[in-house]
Design a protein around this motif. Structure first.
Motif, mmCIF file in Angstrom:
data_model
loop_
_atom_site.group_PDB
_atom_site.id
_atom_site.type_symbol
_atom_site.label_atom_id
_atom_site.label_comp_id
_atom_site.label_asym_id
_atom_site.label_seq_id
_atom_site.Cartn_x
_atom_site.Cartn_y
_atom_site.Cartn_z
ATOM 1 N N GLN A 87 38.412 49.220 33.900
ATOM 2 C CA GLN A 87 38.843 47.716 33.467
ATOM 3 C C GLN A 87 37.721 46.939 34.173
ATOM 4 O O GLN A 87 37.046 46.077 33.449
ATOM 5 N N LYS A 88 37.347 47.145 35.379
ATOM 6 C CA LYS A 88 36.617 46.269 36.208
ATOM 7 C C LYS A 88 35.089 46.457 35.620
ATOM 8 O O LYS A 88 34.402 45.708 35.532
ATOM 9 N N ILE A 89 34.716 47.638 35.191
ATOM 10 C CA ILE A 89 33.231 47.969 34.674
ATOM 11 C C ILE A 89 33.223 47.193 33.130
ATOM 12 O O ILE A 89 32.233 46.789 32.866
ATOM 13 N N TYR B 165 32.748 43.603 33.739
ATOM 14 C CA TYR B 165 31.235 43.328 34.433
ATOM 15 C C TYR B 165 30.333 43.641 33.515
ATOM 16 O O TYR B 165 29.646 42.815 33.238
ATOM 17 N N SER B 166 30.550 44.634 32.263
ATOM 18 C CA SER B 166 29.563 44.586 31.169
ATOM 19 C C SER B 166 29.696 43.267 30.326
ATOM 20 O O SER B 166 28.269 43.105 29.845
ATOM 21 N N LYS B 167 30.623 42.576 30.290
ATOM 22 C CA LYS B 167 30.856 41.268 29.433
ATOM 23 C C LYS B 167 29.901 40.347 30.105
ATOM 24 O O LYS B 167 29.545 39.383 29.244
ATOM 25 N N LEU C 32 26.140 52.354 31.066
ATOM 26 C CA LEU C 32 24.787 51.995 32.005
ATOM 27 C C LEU C 32 25.427 51.014 33.198
ATOM 28 O O LEU C 32 25.009 51.453 34.111
ATOM 29 N N ILE C 33 26.465 50.460 32.778
ATOM 30 C CA ILE C 33 26.962 49.618 33.903
ATOM 31 C C ILE C 33 27.777 50.739 34.945
ATOM 32 O O ILE C 33 27.627 50.573 35.977
ATOM 33 N N LYS D 230 29.981 53.501 41.164
ATOM 34 C CA LYS D 230 30.410 53.752 42.530
ATOM 35 C C LYS D 230 30.881 52.833 43.338
ATOM 36 O O LYS D 230 31.936 52.587 44.117
ATOM 37 N N SER D 231 30.023 51.568 43.412
ATOM 38 C CA SER D 231 30.410 50.661 44.369
ATOM 39 C C SER D 231 31.809 50.034 43.844
ATOM 40 O O SER D 231 32.518 49.315 44.518
ATOM 41 N N ILE D 232 31.899 49.802 42.341
ATOM 42 C CA ILE D 232 33.014 49.317 41.751
ATOM 43 C C ILE D 232 34.166 49.969 42.437
ATOM 44 O O ILE D 232 35.412 49.628 42.674
#
Length: 444
Positions: free
Chosen positions: A30-32, A35-37, A53-54, A60-62
């Motif tokens: 969900q976070k990825i 972030y992609s948006k 790509l994100i 890893k950091s997410i």
């Protein structure tokens, strides 16, 4: 997610957390997506950056951030649910954490050390302390008056030195390269050594053993213009004081100008009123001193009498971790006894408050803030003229500093209420002493 508690001692435990991929992956995905948006990456329109790509760039950091967030939330919730009385904060097992392979692992195990409040009992009714009251000696007011007169007195030049004079001159000693201009009150010199400094005139020289004349090491170092470290282990030869001038304090006269200067215009109009004011001041000071000492005695009695085991090694590690770079292990070892006593006292206060249902109402906090502000106004001479604005001042103060001011006043009111309750339960023996006897008791 699997959370377990491993009690290693009565006051220490290990919280173990096992995470499987399914526990955290939905949140990470969900976070990825979020972030992609929002991401702005060259070659892609805003909001159109591919999920893959994100994930490749930031996955890893997410994941690490999301797992850390889950761990923090889970530990706090677990401590509340299990009603664990912890000391300090949970400390992660760094060795285990550093061994994690974030690139390849899917499942994780984490460990956190926690310090726990050991079960303890207290008994207020069996404890006994002495409450001192200081009787005012017949000459106490006169002595205080003379002290005040000297403090506000005028320095005048005199030709020949007497016991209460100040010698201005140069301290000189060649072998230690000492040459320092000083103002040396004869009253600061040890009584057996003062004779050498009496009957002197400007231009006279006095040779003396400063180690015998001035026993206060810090004061002696200041007179010599050296640091304590420079004088450590050094035997100081006989030193010479070359007297340049002699000053004497002429006490201020007891007149209306003096009274106005001390207490404001017209508030004191006679020597009798002045002495009555001084007497009230002394009594209030003595009462405050004895009340503070009673509080200290109660704290000492209860802390010493209450058997309580603190997780010392855990607390030392926690203090080192939370004050990283500010203190070292040696600092903590030196200060730990005082810290431990403070912690024990707070634990006792909290237990007393819990057992006797001591609560603090909002109005009590507001009233205390108003008292504090009114006292400040009184000291500055504003007093009654600001009373109408006290509510507004108190409200602004309590809302300030991001709520810390309110919390500080709240804790003061709470501590005072608990201590008041303790004083009602504990046995207090009253004893009247003079000021010197009280000082000896305090310095024990």
């Amino acid at each position: 997610m699997d959370i377990t508690l491993d009690r290693q001692k009565s006051n220490e435990a290990l919280i173990k957390i096992k995470l499987k991929e399914g526990d955290y992956q939905p949140q990470v995905s969900q976070k990825i997506k979020e972030y992609s948006k929002k991401a702005q990456i060259k070659g892609f329109r805003p909001g159109k950056v591919p999920f893959g790509l994100i994930k490749k760039m930031y996955g890893k950091s997410i994941m690490v951030d999301e797992i850390n967030r889950m761990l923090s939330s889970s530990i706090n919730n677990y401590i509340k649910e299990q009603d664990l009385k912890i000391l300090g904060d949970p400390l992660p097992n760094l060795e285990k954490s550093q061994a994690i392979d974030w690139d390849h692992q899917k499942d994780f195990e984490f460990e956190y050390n926690i310090g726990l409040v050991d079960d303890f009992k207290y008994d207020l009714e069996k404890r006994k302390v002495t409450e001192f009251s200081i009787k005012l000696e017949p000459n106490a007011v006169e002595e205080e008056v003379e002290t005040i007169r000297k403090n506000y007195g005028e320095r005048v030049d005199v030709e020949v030195s007497e016991a209460n004079d100040i010698l201005h001159g140069d301290l000189v000693e060649g072998s230690l390269d000492i040459e320092n201009t000083v103002a040396l009150p004869i009253s600061q010199i040890e009584k057996k050594q003062q004779k050498k400094f009496l009957g002197k005139k400007a231009g006279d020289s006095i040779k003396f053993d400063i180690s015998k004349a001035i026993t206060d090491e810090a004061y002696r170092a200041r007179l010599l213009g050296k640091s304590d470290q420079e004088l450590e282990g050094v035997k100081i030869p006989e030193i010479e004081l070359k007297v340049n001038e002699i000053k004497r304090i002429e006490p201020a006269e007891l007149n209306q100008e003096f009274y106005d200067k001390l207490f404001g215009e017209g508030n004191i109009k006679s020597e009798q009123e002045f002495k009555e004011k001084i007497e009230t001041y002394l009594k209030n000071t003595f009462n405050q001193d004895t009340e503070n000492y009673l509080d200290h005695s109660i704290r000492k009695e209860l802390v010493n009498a209450t058997k309580m085991e603190l997780p010392e090694e855990f607390l030392k590690r926690w203090l080192l971790a939370t004050n990283e770079g500010k203190v070292n292990e040696e600092d903590i070892d030196q200060e730990f006894q005082g810290y431990a006593e403070e912690m024990k006292w707070n634990l006792i206060l909290n237990r007393v408050a819990e057992d006797h249902e001591v609560n603090v109402e909002n109005q009590e906090v507001v009233d205390r803030a108003k008292q504090m502000i009114a006292a400040q106004f009184a000291q500055s001479g504003l007093g009654d003229q600001m009373n109408e604005q006290l509510d507004a001042f108190a409200d602004n103060y309590l809302k300030g500093n991001e709520g810390q001011n309110y919390l500080q006043v709240f804790n003061q009111v709470r501590s005072d209420k608990i201590l008041k309750l303790i004083k009602e339960k504990i046995k207090i023996v009253k004893k009247e002493v003079n000021l010197e006897q009280f000082k000896k008791e305090v310095n024990k």
